[in-house]
Design a protein around this motif. Structure first.
Motif, PDB file in Angstrom:
ATOM      1  N   PRO A  74       0.815  -1.224   0.000  1.00 50.55           N
ATOM      2  CA  PRO A  74       0.000   0.000   0.000  1.00 50.55           C
ATOM      3  C   PRO A  74       0.845   1.270   0.000  1.00 50.55           C
ATOM      4  O   PRO A  74       1.922   1.311   0.594  1.00 50.55           O
ATOM      5  N   ARG A  75       0.326   2.296  -0.689  1.00 54.90           N
ATOM      6  CA  ARG A  75       1.010   3.583  -0.752  1.00 54.90           C
ATOM      7  C   ARG A  75       0.070   4.664  -0.240  1.00 54.90           C
ATOM      8  O   ARG A  75      -1.113   4.404   0.016  1.00 54.90           O
ATOM      9  N   THR A  76       0.590   5.876  -0.087  1.00 57.22           N
ATOM     10  CA  THR A  76      -0.210   6.959   0.512  1.00 57.22           C
ATOM     11  C   THR A  76      -1.487   7.239  -0.290  1.00 57.22           C
ATOM     12  O   THR A  76      -2.544   7.470   0.281  1.00 57.22           O
ATOM     13  N   GLU A  77      -1.375   7.182  -1.631  1.00 63.24           N
ATOM     14  CA  GLU A  77      -2.560   7.422  -2.486  1.00 63.24           C
ATOM     15  C   GLU A  77      -3.637   6.373  -2.226  1.00 63.24           C
ATOM     16  O   GLU A  77      -4.828   6.677  -2.235  1.00 63.24           O
ATOM     17  N   HIS A  78      -3.212   5.136  -2.019  1.00 64.15           N
ATOM     18  CA  HIS A  78      -4.162   4.054  -1.770  1.00 64.15           C
ATOM     19  C   HIS A  78      -4.874   4.268  -0.438  1.00 64.15           C
ATOM     20  O   HIS A  78      -6.071   4.029  -0.316  1.00 64.15           O
ATOM     21  N   MET A  79      -4.127   4.742   0.575  1.00 61.89           N
ATOM     22  CA  MET A  79      -4.729   5.008   1.890  1.00 61.89           C
ATOM     23  C   MET A  79      -5.735   6.150   1.799  1.00 61.89           C
ATOM     24  O   MET A  79      -6.787   6.113   2.447  1.00 61.89           O
ATOM     25  N   LEU A  80      -5.426   7.149   0.980  1.00 61.06           N
ATOM     26  CA  LEU A  80      -6.372   8.264   0.789  1.00 61.06           C
ATOM     27  C   LEU A  80      -7.674   7.759   0.163  1.00 61.06           C
ATOM     28  O   LEU A  80      -8.771   8.191   0.539  1.00 61.06           O
ATOM     29  N   ALA A  81      -7.537   6.826  -0.793  1.00 59.56           N
ATOM     30  CA  ALA A  81      -8.724   6.240  -1.437  1.00 59.56           C
ATOM     31  C   ALA A  81      -9.534   5.436  -0.422  1.00 59.56           C
ATOM     32  O   ALA A  81     -10.765   5.485  -0.413  1.00 59.56           O
ATOM     33  N   LEU A  82      -8.831   4.706   0.466  1.00 62.07           N
ATOM     34  CA  LEU A  82      -9.520   3.915   1.490  1.00 62.07           C
ATOM     35  C   LEU A  82     -10.250   4.840   2.472  1.00 62.07           C
ATOM     36  O   LEU A  82     -11.387   4.571   2.861  1.00 62.07           O
ATOM     37  N   LYS A  83      -9.592   5.950   2.825  1.00 55.69           N
ATOM     38  CA  LYS A  83     -10.226   6.901   3.754  1.00 55.69           C
ATOM     39  C   LYS A  83     -11.460   7.539   3.131  1.00 55.69           C
ATOM     40  O   LYS A  83     -12.434   7.838   3.818  1.00 55.69           O
ATOM     41  N   ARG A  84     -11.432   7.723   1.808  1.00 55.87           N
ATOM     42  CA  ARG A  84     -12.605   8.288   1.127  1.00 55.87           C
ATOM     43  C   ARG A  84     -13.800   7.322   1.249  1.00 55.87           C
ATOM     44  O   ARG A  84     -14.933   7.757   1.443  1.00 55.87           O
ATOM     45  N   ILE A  85     -13.522   6.009   1.133  1.00 55.98           N
ATOM     46  CA  ILE A  85     -14.602   5.016   1.294  1.00 55.98           C
ATOM     47  C   ILE A  85     -15.191   5.138   2.700  1.00 55.98           C
ATOM     48  O   ILE A  85     -16.408   5.146   2.880  1.00 55.98           O
ATOM     49  N   LEU A  86     -14.319   5.264   3.707  1.00 61.28           N
ATOM     50  CA  LEU A  86     -14.785   5.377   5.097  1.00 61.28           C
ATOM     51  C   LEU A  86     -15.600   6.648   5.310  1.00 61.28           C
ATOM     52  O   LEU A  86     -16.595   6.647   6.041  1.00 61.28           O
TER      53      LEU A  86
END
Length: 315
Positions: A133-145
């Motif tokens: 995982p990279r920072t962009e992927h975590m941002l996408a996951l946070k958007r889902i949350l």
């Protein structure tokens, strides 16, 4: 008639009469230490509530726990779970400092899709990057949350329907993966008015045309509907009519009924023969649906808010 759904030590029992239910309960109780918890209200983290027209399945408590675990209990809600930009790449951004947290949240979101088909595509996208995982992927996951935070009360409605036919929608986003250029397939299957199966998945092989990508999507949903038809047959609920498969690609529809082989379709021959055989036997019919009404779009790409809300309501 009685159905028993068993998961380790949790049981749902459905019977055609109260007398049958009581007799099965007493037979089971004579063999095992059991407790009757009454009408179904909670099963494996899924809350079941009854309303006049049917039942409602929800995982709102489970969703709240995921948001709290991510430390986002007071976050601002998002209108959609994913943006309309290009799909995430494996090399976007810098490596994320806590990969185990990312994997834990992504895995938890996968279970949430059991009653939340609207986040299936977004969750599938973040799960593709669990290995690194990279920072962009975590941002996408946070958007889902953030999206889940604003839609905690959402879930699946199941109600009696006069229609006893399987109706499915299938779509594919051709060559959408920026790293492998593989396509994403998505489908949803309705039994009458009730959504009973859905999927968002990257295709295992590369497609050389949009027709090929769409046709693979058709083969996937026909395969799923065959499984559902067999299951319903075992449950003594046979489906006599053909499964309707709605696809927005004219070439894919043409291939499903036309016996002539083309040079450009030899490499997808297995899928073609499989679907054609089901069409010839009267078990499936592949029909055209305009892209504006292609519900399966919600499983293959990020959509503008108005279109997303419209398709979400259809689910």
């Amino acid at each position: 008639m009685a159905y028993i759904l068993l998961y380790v030590d949790d049981i749902i029992l459905i019977t055609s009469t109260q007398t049958l239910r009581k007799s099965i309960m007493s037979l089971l109780a004579s063999e095992f230490a059991m407790k009757d918890l009454g009408p179904l209200s909670y099963f494996l983290g899924i809350a079941v509530s009854r309303h006049p027209s049917g039942i409602f399945l929800s995982q709102s408590n489970y969703a709240s726990e995921i948001i709290e675990r991510a430390g986002m209990a007071s976050c601002k809600p998002s209108a959609t779970p994913v943006d309309t930009k290009q799909k995430l790449s494996t090399s976007s951004g810098t490596p994320y400092e806590d990969p185990s947290l990312y994997r834990s949240l992504a895995g938890a979101l996968q279970y949430l899709t059991f009653t939340r088909p609207d986040i299936s595509y977004a969750v599938q996208q973040v799960c593709l990057h669990m290995h690194a995982p990279r920072t962009e992927h975590m941002l996408a996951l946070k958007r889902i949350l953030r999206y889940v935070q604003g839609t905690l009360h959402f879930g699946l409605h199941l109600s009696p329907s006069p229609i006893t036919q399987l109706i499915s929608y299938t779509d594919a986003d051709w060559g959408g993966c920026p790293d492998t250029r593989r396509s994403t397939s998505g489908y949803c299957v309705f039994l009458g008015d009730n959504l009973i199966s859905w999927s968002s998945k990257r295709q295992p092989t590369l497609s050389r045309s949009s027709a090929e990508a769409e046709y693979r999507g058709v083969a996937n949903v026909v395969s799923e509907s065959c499984w559902i038809r067999n299951l319903l047959l075992e449950l003594h609920f046979p489906i006599p009519q053909a499964t309707l498969v709605y696809c927005d690609n004219v070439s894919a529809i043409y291939l499903s009924g036309n016996p002539v082989q083309h040079q450009r379709t030899k490499h997808i021959e297995m899928d073609i023969h499989f679907v054609r055989e089901k069409v010839a036997r009267g078990q499936a019919r592949v029909l055209h649906v305009p892209s504006r009404h292609q519900i399966a779009d919600i499983f293959t790409k990020g959509l503008p808010r108005i279109l997303f809300d419209d398709f979400r309501t259809s689910l």
